[in-house]
Design a protein around this motif. Structure first.
Motif, PDB file in Angstrom:
ATOM      1  N   SER A   1      26.940  -8.071 -21.394  1.00 11.37           N
ATOM      2  CA  SER A   1      27.387  -8.533 -20.091  1.00 11.37           C
ATOM      3  C   SER A   1      26.554  -7.929 -18.971  1.00 11.37           C
ATOM      4  CB  SER A   1      28.857  -8.145 -19.871  1.00 11.37           C
ATOM      5  OG  SER A   1      28.966  -6.759 -19.643  1.00 11.37           O
ATOM      6  N   LEU A   2      26.562  -8.570 -17.823  1.00  8.35           N
ATOM      7  CA  LEU A   2      25.851  -8.076 -16.646  1.00  8.35           C
ATOM      8  C   LEU A   2      26.412  -6.734 -16.213  1.00  8.35           C
ATOM      9  CD1 LEU A   2      23.847  -8.434 -14.344  1.00  8.35           C
ATOM     10  CD2 LEU A   2      25.591  -9.749 -13.114  1.00  8.35           C
ATOM     11  N   LEU A   3      27.730  -6.581 -16.272  1.00  9.89           N
ATOM     12  CA  LEU A   3      28.354  -5.321 -15.880  1.00  9.89           C
ATOM     13  C   LEU A   3      27.882  -4.178 -16.766  1.00  9.89           C
ATOM     14  CD1 LEU A   3      32.041  -6.379 -15.153  1.00  9.89           C
ATOM     15  CD2 LEU A   3      30.351  -5.582 -13.492  1.00  9.89           C
ATOM     16  N   TYR A   4      27.728  -4.469 -18.064  1.00  8.35           N
ATOM     17  CA  TYR A   4      27.253  -3.452 -18.993  1.00  8.35           C
ATOM     18  C   TYR A   4      25.845  -3.006 -18.609  1.00  8.35           C
ATOM     19  CZ  TYR A   4      24.975  -1.674 -23.178  1.00  8.35           C
ATOM     20  OH  TYR A   4      24.237  -0.931 -24.056  1.00  8.35           O
ATOM     21  N   SER A   5      24.954  -3.964 -18.348  1.00 11.51           N
ATOM     22  CA  SER A   5      23.581  -3.636 -17.977  1.00 11.51           C
ATOM     23  C   SER A   5      23.545  -2.822 -16.696  1.00 11.51           C
ATOM     24  CB  SER A   5      22.770  -4.931 -17.796  1.00 11.51           C
ATOM     25  OG  SER A   5      22.743  -5.670 -18.998  1.00 11.51           O
ATOM     26  N   MET A   6      24.368  -3.199 -15.747  1.00 11.41           N
ATOM     27  CA  MET A   6      24.418  -2.467 -14.479  1.00 11.41           C
ATOM     28  C   MET A   6      24.902  -1.044 -14.693  1.00 11.41           C
ATOM     29  SD  MET A   6      25.962  -5.440 -12.005  1.00 11.41           S
ATOM     30  CE  MET A   6      26.255  -4.302 -10.652  1.00 11.41           C
ATOM     31  N   SER A   7      25.869  -0.869 -15.604  1.00  9.51           N
ATOM     32  CA  SER A   7      26.416   0.463 -15.828  1.00  9.51           C
ATOM     33  C   SER A   7      25.368   1.384 -16.431  1.00  9.51           C
ATOM     34  CB  SER A   7      27.646   0.390 -16.746  1.00  9.51           C
ATOM     35  OG  SER A   7      27.273   0.068 -18.060  1.00  9.51           O
ATOM     36  N   LEU A   8      24.483   0.840 -17.283  1.00 16.48           N
ATOM     37  CA  LEU A   8      23.437   1.651 -17.878  1.00 16.48           C
ATOM     38  C   LEU A   8      22.390   2.050 -16.839  1.00 16.48           C
ATOM     39  CD1 LEU A   8      22.689  -0.002 -21.336  1.00 16.48           C
ATOM     40  CD2 LEU A   8      24.142   1.940 -20.823  1.00 16.48           C
ATOM     41  N   MET A   9      22.052   1.123 -15.961  1.00 18.67           N
ATOM     42  CA  MET A   9      21.012   1.387 -14.967  1.00 18.67           C
ATOM     43  C   MET A   9      21.479   2.361 -13.897  1.00 18.67           C
ATOM     44  SD  MET A   9      19.099  -2.270 -14.388  1.00 18.67           S
ATOM     45  CE  MET A   9      20.586  -3.191 -14.030  1.00 18.67           C
ATOM     46  N   SER A  10      22.751   2.306 -13.558  1.00 18.47           N
ATOM     47  CA  SER A  10      23.238   3.118 -12.442  1.00 18.47           C
ATOM     48  C   SER A  10      24.100   4.292 -12.871  1.00 18.47           C
ATOM     49  CB  SER A  10      24.045   2.232 -11.493  1.00 18.47           C
ATOM     50  OG  SER A  10      25.160   1.678 -12.167  1.00 18.47           O
TER      51      SER A  10
ATOM     52  N   LEU B   1      35.139  -3.902 -17.873  1.00 15.81           N
ATOM     53  CA  LEU B   1      34.159  -4.251 -18.897  1.00 15.81           C
ATOM     54  C   LEU B   1      34.860  -4.751 -20.156  1.00 15.81           C
ATOM     55  CD1 LEU B   1      31.699  -1.237 -18.683  1.00 15.81           C
ATOM     56  CD2 LEU B   1      31.136  -3.597 -18.133  1.00 15.81           C
ATOM     57  N   PRO B   2      34.248  -5.699 -20.874  1.00 16.36           N
ATOM     58  CA  PRO B   2      34.805  -6.129 -22.160  1.00 16.36           C
ATOM     59  C   PRO B   2      34.878  -4.949 -23.119  1.00 16.36           C
ATOM     60  CG  PRO B   2      33.123  -7.664 -21.402  1.00 16.36           C
ATOM     61  CD  PRO B   2      33.060  -6.477 -20.485  1.00 16.36           C
ATOM     62  N   ILE B   3      35.776  -5.046 -24.104  1.00 13.72           N
ATOM     63  CA  ILE B   3      35.982  -3.953 -25.044  1.00 13.72           C
ATOM     64  C   ILE B   3      34.685  -3.567 -25.739  1.00 13.72           C
ATOM     65  CG2 ILE B   3      37.028  -3.355 -27.270  1.00 13.72           C
ATOM     66  CD1 ILE B   3      39.526  -4.815 -26.421  1.00 13.72           C
ATOM     67  N   ASN B   4      33.918  -4.556 -26.219  1.00 14.87           N
ATOM     68  CA  ASN B   4      32.710  -4.223 -26.961  1.00 14.87           C
ATOM     69  C   ASN B   4      31.689  -3.493 -26.094  1.00 14.87           C
ATOM     70  OD1 ASN B   4      32.602  -6.814 -25.693  1.00 14.87           O
ATOM     71  ND2 ASN B   4      30.676  -7.226 -26.707  1.00 14.87           N
ATOM     72  N   ASP B   5      31.633  -3.830 -24.796  1.00 14.17           N
ATOM     73  CA  ASP B   5      30.719  -3.145 -23.887  1.00 14.17           C
ATOM     74  C   ASP B   5      31.141  -1.693 -23.691  1.00 14.17           C
ATOM     75  OD1 ASP B   5      29.655  -5.631 -23.680  1.00 14.17           O
ATOM     76  OD2 ASP B   5      29.920  -5.854 -21.530  1.00 14.17           O
ATOM     77  N   ARG B   6      32.427  -1.471 -23.445  1.00 15.25           N
ATOM     78  CA  ARG B   6      32.918  -0.114 -23.231  1.00 15.25           C
ATOM     79  C   ARG B   6      32.713   0.751 -24.471  1.00 15.25           C
ATOM     80  NH1 ARG B   6      38.853  -0.691 -21.818  1.00 15.25           N
ATOM     81  NH2 ARG B   6      38.652  -2.909 -22.199  1.00 15.25           N
ATOM     82  N   ILE B   7      32.945   0.152 -25.643  1.00 17.36           N
ATOM     83  CA  ILE B   7      32.773   0.905 -26.881  1.00 17.36           C
ATOM     84  C   ILE B   7      31.315   1.285 -27.085  1.00 17.36           C
ATOM     85  CG2 ILE B   7      32.823   0.731 -29.400  1.00 17.36           C
ATOM     86  CD1 ILE B   7      35.444  -0.728 -29.172  1.00 17.36           C
ATOM     87  N   PHE B   8      30.384   0.353 -26.858  1.00 14.67           N
ATOM     88  CA  PHE B   8      28.983   0.677 -27.091  1.00 14.67           C
ATOM     89  C   PHE B   8      28.484   1.768 -26.133  1.00 14.67           C
ATOM     90  CE2 PHE B   8      24.379   0.180 -26.599  1.00 14.67           C
ATOM     91  CZ  PHE B   8      23.999   0.383 -27.919  1.00 14.67           C
ATOM     92  N   ILE B   9      28.905   1.691 -24.884  1.00 14.58           N
ATOM     93  CA  ILE B   9      28.518   2.731 -23.917  1.00 14.58           C
ATOM     94  C   ILE B   9      29.010   4.092 -24.404  1.00 14.58           C
ATOM     95  CG2 ILE B   9      28.907   3.607 -21.581  1.00 14.58           C
ATOM     96  CD1 ILE B   9      29.038   0.657 -20.674  1.00 14.58           C
ATOM     97  N   GLU B  10      30.245   4.134 -24.896  1.00 18.12           N
ATOM     98  CA  GLU B  10      30.795   5.395 -25.381  1.00 18.12           C
ATOM     99  C   GLU B  10      30.129   5.822 -26.684  1.00 18.12           C
ATOM    100  OE1 GLU B  10      32.295   8.664 -24.821  1.00 18.12           O
ATOM    101  OE2 GLU B  10      33.089   7.156 -23.438  1.00 18.12           O
ATOM    102  N   GLU B  11      29.768   4.839 -27.526  1.00 17.66           N
ATOM    103  CA  GLU B  11      29.074   5.160 -28.772  1.00 17.66           C
ATOM    104  C   GLU B  11      27.753   5.873 -28.493  1.00 17.66           C
ATOM    105  OE1 GLU B  11      29.903   2.266 -32.496  1.00 17.66           O
ATOM    106  OE2 GLU B  11      28.830   1.338 -30.836  1.00 17.66           O
ATOM    107  N   ARG B  12      27.052   5.430 -27.473  1.00 17.66           N
ATOM    108  CA  ARG B  12      25.791   6.074 -27.092  1.00 17.66           C
ATOM    109  C   ARG B  12      26.001   7.557 -26.817  1.00 17.66           C
ATOM    110  NH1 ARG B  12      24.066   4.882 -22.429  1.00 17.66           N
ATOM    111  NH2 ARG B  12      21.815   5.075 -22.717  1.00 17.66           N
ATOM    112  N   GLU B  13      27.078   7.856 -26.098  1.00 16.95           N
ATOM    113  CA  GLU B  13      27.358   9.253 -25.766  1.00 16.95           C
ATOM    114  C   GLU B  13      27.768  10.046 -27.000  1.00 16.95           C
ATOM    115  OE1 GLU B  13      26.482  10.318 -22.794  1.00 16.95           O
ATOM    116  OE2 GLU B  13      25.864   8.214 -22.564  1.00 16.95           O
TER     117      GLU B  13
END
Length: 201
Positions: free
Chosen positions: A62-71, A79-91
């Motif tokens: 999603s666009l929101l996911y991309s924005m969250s990574l950049m900023s 954010l959709p569930i899959n986006d939130r999970i992947f961001i947290e998985e990275r951490e």
């Protein structure tokens, strides 16, 4: 290159990649992480097993996911569930790597750690369709009539997940330090080859 502490393994479905990672973990006496990372991320987000059931290996695009990574924005419930999970998985992956030597299977770990660590060795395990079909039927209980369709379905899912989340091509040799064909050498020999190579670096 620093001494290898982290081994990441990407793999085709039913190629034996998870088993290779598990063997390396057991032989070296270091932690093994696969879907545990997904559950750690979900726990940090207070999500239940049912919440994450359909988010596993679904591309965060999603666009929101991309924005969250950049900023570096904090996680948003919008954010959709899959986006939130992947961001947290990275951490989670970064934290596990900081804790010491380990083996990580899947979860885009190779790409996530590539830019921040020099002690990572990235492997991709693949195999011919016949060997994978046999493994899928005997070990995963796949229906013989649909097994080849299942191979394509799972590989497409992993490819889409990896490509969209990393901007790289899943399975492309340039993304890995070593690619091994588990239908030519046994799963255990794949594990031994990886151990032997990484121990000399």
């Amino acid at each position: 290159m620093e001494k290898v502490n982290i081994i990441t393994i990407g793999r085709e479905y039913a190629s034996g990649g998870r088993e290779v990672g598990k063997m390396i973990s057991e032989k070296l006496g270091i932690p093994f992480y696969n879907k545990e990372i997904l559950h750690m991320a979900a726990e940090k987000l207070n999500m239940s097993a049912e919440d994450i059931k359909y988010a596993d290996e679904t591309a965060a695009s999603s666009l929101l996911y991309s924005m969250s990574l950049m900023s570096n924005l904090s996680l948003s419930t919008s954010l959709p569930i899959n986006d939130r999970i992947f961001i947290e998985e990275r951490e989670v992956i970064k934290t596990l790597a900081q804790q010491g030597p380990c083996v990580i299977v899947g979860r885009c770990a190779d790409s996530i750690l590539k830019e921040i660590r020099d002690d990572v060795f990235n492997v991709f395990i693949y195999a011919d369709a016949e060997s994978r079909a046999k493994r899928a039927m005997t070990e995963y209980g796949e229906d013989p009539e649909n097994v080849y369709n299942s191979l394509r379905k799972h590989d497409k899912k992993r490819s889409t997940y990896y490509n969209l989340n990393t901007g790289q091509k899943w399975g492309a040799k340039d993304n890995y330090d070593l690619c091994l064909n588990s239908s030519k050498i046994s799963v255990e020999k794949c594990a031994d080859v990886i151990i032997n190579i990484t121990s000399t670096l």
